[in-house]
Structures are given as structure tokens and as C-alpha cells.
Design a protein around this motif. Structure first.
Motif: not given
Length: 305
Positions: A199-202, A224-226, A240-250, A252-256
Motif C-alpha cells: 500500500w505504501v513504500i517507505v 506512493p513513497v513516504v 505531490a511527491t514532495a508532500a510525502l517527505v518528512a524528517g521527524a518520526p511523528d 513520518f508516521a502520520r503520513l504513512v
């Protein structure tokens, strides 16, 4: 090495090529050779930067850093041009050599599918990490994800599973099979099927250099890739792909979690990634860019003769 040098010297003498393209590790063939044609190094990654970032991994790392720095400084200053896959690698080579004008960024390409196969998604919410599983940056990334990010995702989506798929899993990776919801898939015969079931690649990278082919492969399959900012090196992101970039763990988890819970958004994000690789990461585009670098090396050498 002697046999390789002799074979190359013979080929150059017999064929008198206009330009040479040297793969990583073969750049030394042009060192100290006045009869060698103008040469372009397809360096891809900056080994010096990679060794600096992984300096804590094993003994003797400082020696490896110094050796890589000496070699890469010499090759950039000797060759007509050097190609890197990402901006971070290009910046590292530039700092080492002091010759930024001869360094060119050409991102990797990927073969995109004709259309996303959303019908092949697993019935169970599935998050996937792929890669060579004894490569230190990948080991660090998946352990970081399992420890700092996965528990929050599992709390929000209790039936979710995390697939860790790739070659040669290290002991530290195999230990993650003891964590609830995590499955280790070593040496899978068909990685494409694993990606399509996802469903999602990380790509929670914190170390390493170069472009992350795992991201390109996921986008090419319409998944989709987070990812962390470190994973975006060399990627031509769109909005659109830049919106799925996250540095902080929380974050990142929220996006997934949001993608797992919203089928329409997840599929839209997958199509956005597929559109991106078609327009910005095709192999023909990469080949054309490399051809221009080679032609420029020929023209520059002729102009200075």
C-alpha cells in the motif's frame, strides 16, 4: 589491473576514440596518460561523503575516507567531466576538487509500468521497505523506522504489517521479525510482486549518498513513497511527491497512517509518482543528457587543441 590497463591501451591505440566513458572504479585508467582521449567519469555517488557518513560503522574508516578523498579529487581534476546522480554527491565532489564547472548531475532513470496495478494490493494494510539488507545505511534506516516510527503506525492501524524485503538480511535486520507486525522477506525472487502488493513504500534514510533506486522502483509501479529528506537526493520531486517527505518520526508516521486509511489519496499519490518518473526519470532522458556531456567533452578538447 595490469591486464586491464594493457587491454585499454591497445583499444585506444587501435580505435583512437573521440571520448571515453569510465565507470566507477575505472577512472584511474586515464591518470598520467597523455594519449588517452577526453574522459567522462560516470561516478554516480561520492564515495568520500558516503564514507564520512558511515564512519562509525567499522574500524579503519578514517583511512578509507582519506583514500576515497584522494582518489576522487584526482579523478575530477584529471577528467573532462564527472557525472553524479544527485546534488549532494555533486556538491561533495565539487568541494574535494575545486572544479564545480566540470561536474554534472544526471539522475538515474527507471522503466515505468504502463499503469498502476492497484488490483494487486494486499487485502491487509501493507507497508514495505526494500533494499540490500546488509548495506549499513539500509540497516540503519529500517531499524530506525521499526523503533521510532512503526509503533505509532501500528497503534493507529492495528492490522498493518511491515514487509522488509531484500538481499542478504543482516543479523540486526533479522531480529526485527520479533517485532509485532514485521515480516522479513529475504532474497525474494520477484521484488516487483512485493512492491505491487504494498500500500505504501517507505524510505526512512538517515545515512548514505546517491539516488535511492528503491524510490524510483516504487513510483514506477504506481506506489506512493513516504521518505526522509536524505532519501530525496537526486530525485526530481514534484509538488505531490514532495508532500510525502518528512524528517521527524511523528510526521513520518502520520503520513504513512493517512495513506493507509485513505484509498483514494493513496492511489492518487501512486499515480503522481508514476507520472513523475515518466517525465523526469526516464532512461532515454538520462541517456540524452549523458550524450550531451560526452559531446561537450569532445568539443572542449578540440577547441583547446
Amino acid at each position: 589491473m595490469t591486464r586491464l590497463r594493457e587491454a585499454v591501451a591497445q583499444a585506444v591505440a587501435q580505435n583512437r576514440p573521440d571520448v571515453a566513458l569510465l565507470w566507477p572504479g575505472t577512472e584511474f585508467l586515464a591518470f598520467g596518460r597523455q594519449d588517452f582521449p577526453p574522459a567522462v567519469a560516470d561516478r554516480v555517488d561520492c564515495a568520500t561523503v558516503e564514507r564520512i557518513r558511515g564512519i562509525r560503522w567499522r574500524p579503519g574508516a578514517l583511512i578509507r575516507v582519506a583514500t576515497a578523498a584522494y582518489y576522487e579529487r584526482r579523478l575530477v581534476r584529471r577528467l573532462a567531466a564527472t557525472v553524479a546522480a544527485g546534488e549532494e554527491d555533486a556538491a561533495g565532489l565539487s568541494r574535494l576538487s575545486g572544479r564545480p564547472s566540470t561536474i554534472v548531475v544526471i539522475p538515474n532513470g527507471v522503466e515505468a509500468q504502463a499503469a498502476p496495478r492497484f488490483d494487486r494490493e494486499s487485502p491487509r494494510p501493507t507497508v514495505t521497505f526494500t533494499g540490500t539488507l546488509d548495506y549499513p545505511p539500509n540497516v540503519d534506516a529500517i531499524r530506525y523506522f521499526a523503533e521510532a516510527i512503526w509503533p505509532s503506525i501500528l497503534h493507529a492501524v492495528p492490522d498493518a504489517r511491515l514487509q522488509v524485503a531484500g538481499r542478504n538480511p543482516s543479523r540486526k535486520v533479522l531480529q526485527l521479525a520479533d517485532v509485532r507486525g514485521i515480516e522479513i522477506l529475504p532474497n525474494v525472487p520477484d521484488m516487483a510482486a512485493v512492491i505491487q502488493a504494498s500500500w505504501v513504500i517507505v524510505a526512512p534514510m538517515r545515512l548514505g549518498v546517491g539516488i535511492k533506486n528503491k524510490v524510483l522502483e516504487a513510483w514506477a509501479a504506481g506506489r506512493p513513497v513516504v521518505q526522509t529528506p536524505r532519501a530525496t537526493n537526486g530525485l526530481r520531486l514534484n509538488e505531490a511527491t514532495a508532500a510525502l517527505v518528512a524528517g521527524a518520526p511523528d510526521a513520518f508516521a502520520r503520513l504513512v497512517t493517512e495513506l493507509l486509511g485513505d484509498r483514494e489519496r493513496r492511489h492518487r499519490a501512486g499515480r503522481d509518482g508514476l507520472d513523475l518518473v515518466r517525465t523526469r526519470h526516464s532512461w532515454p532522458a538520462a541517456a540524452q543528457a549523458l550524450s550531451r556531456v560526452l559531446q561537450s567533452a569532445i568539443e572542449t578538447t578540440r577547441g583547446s587543441a
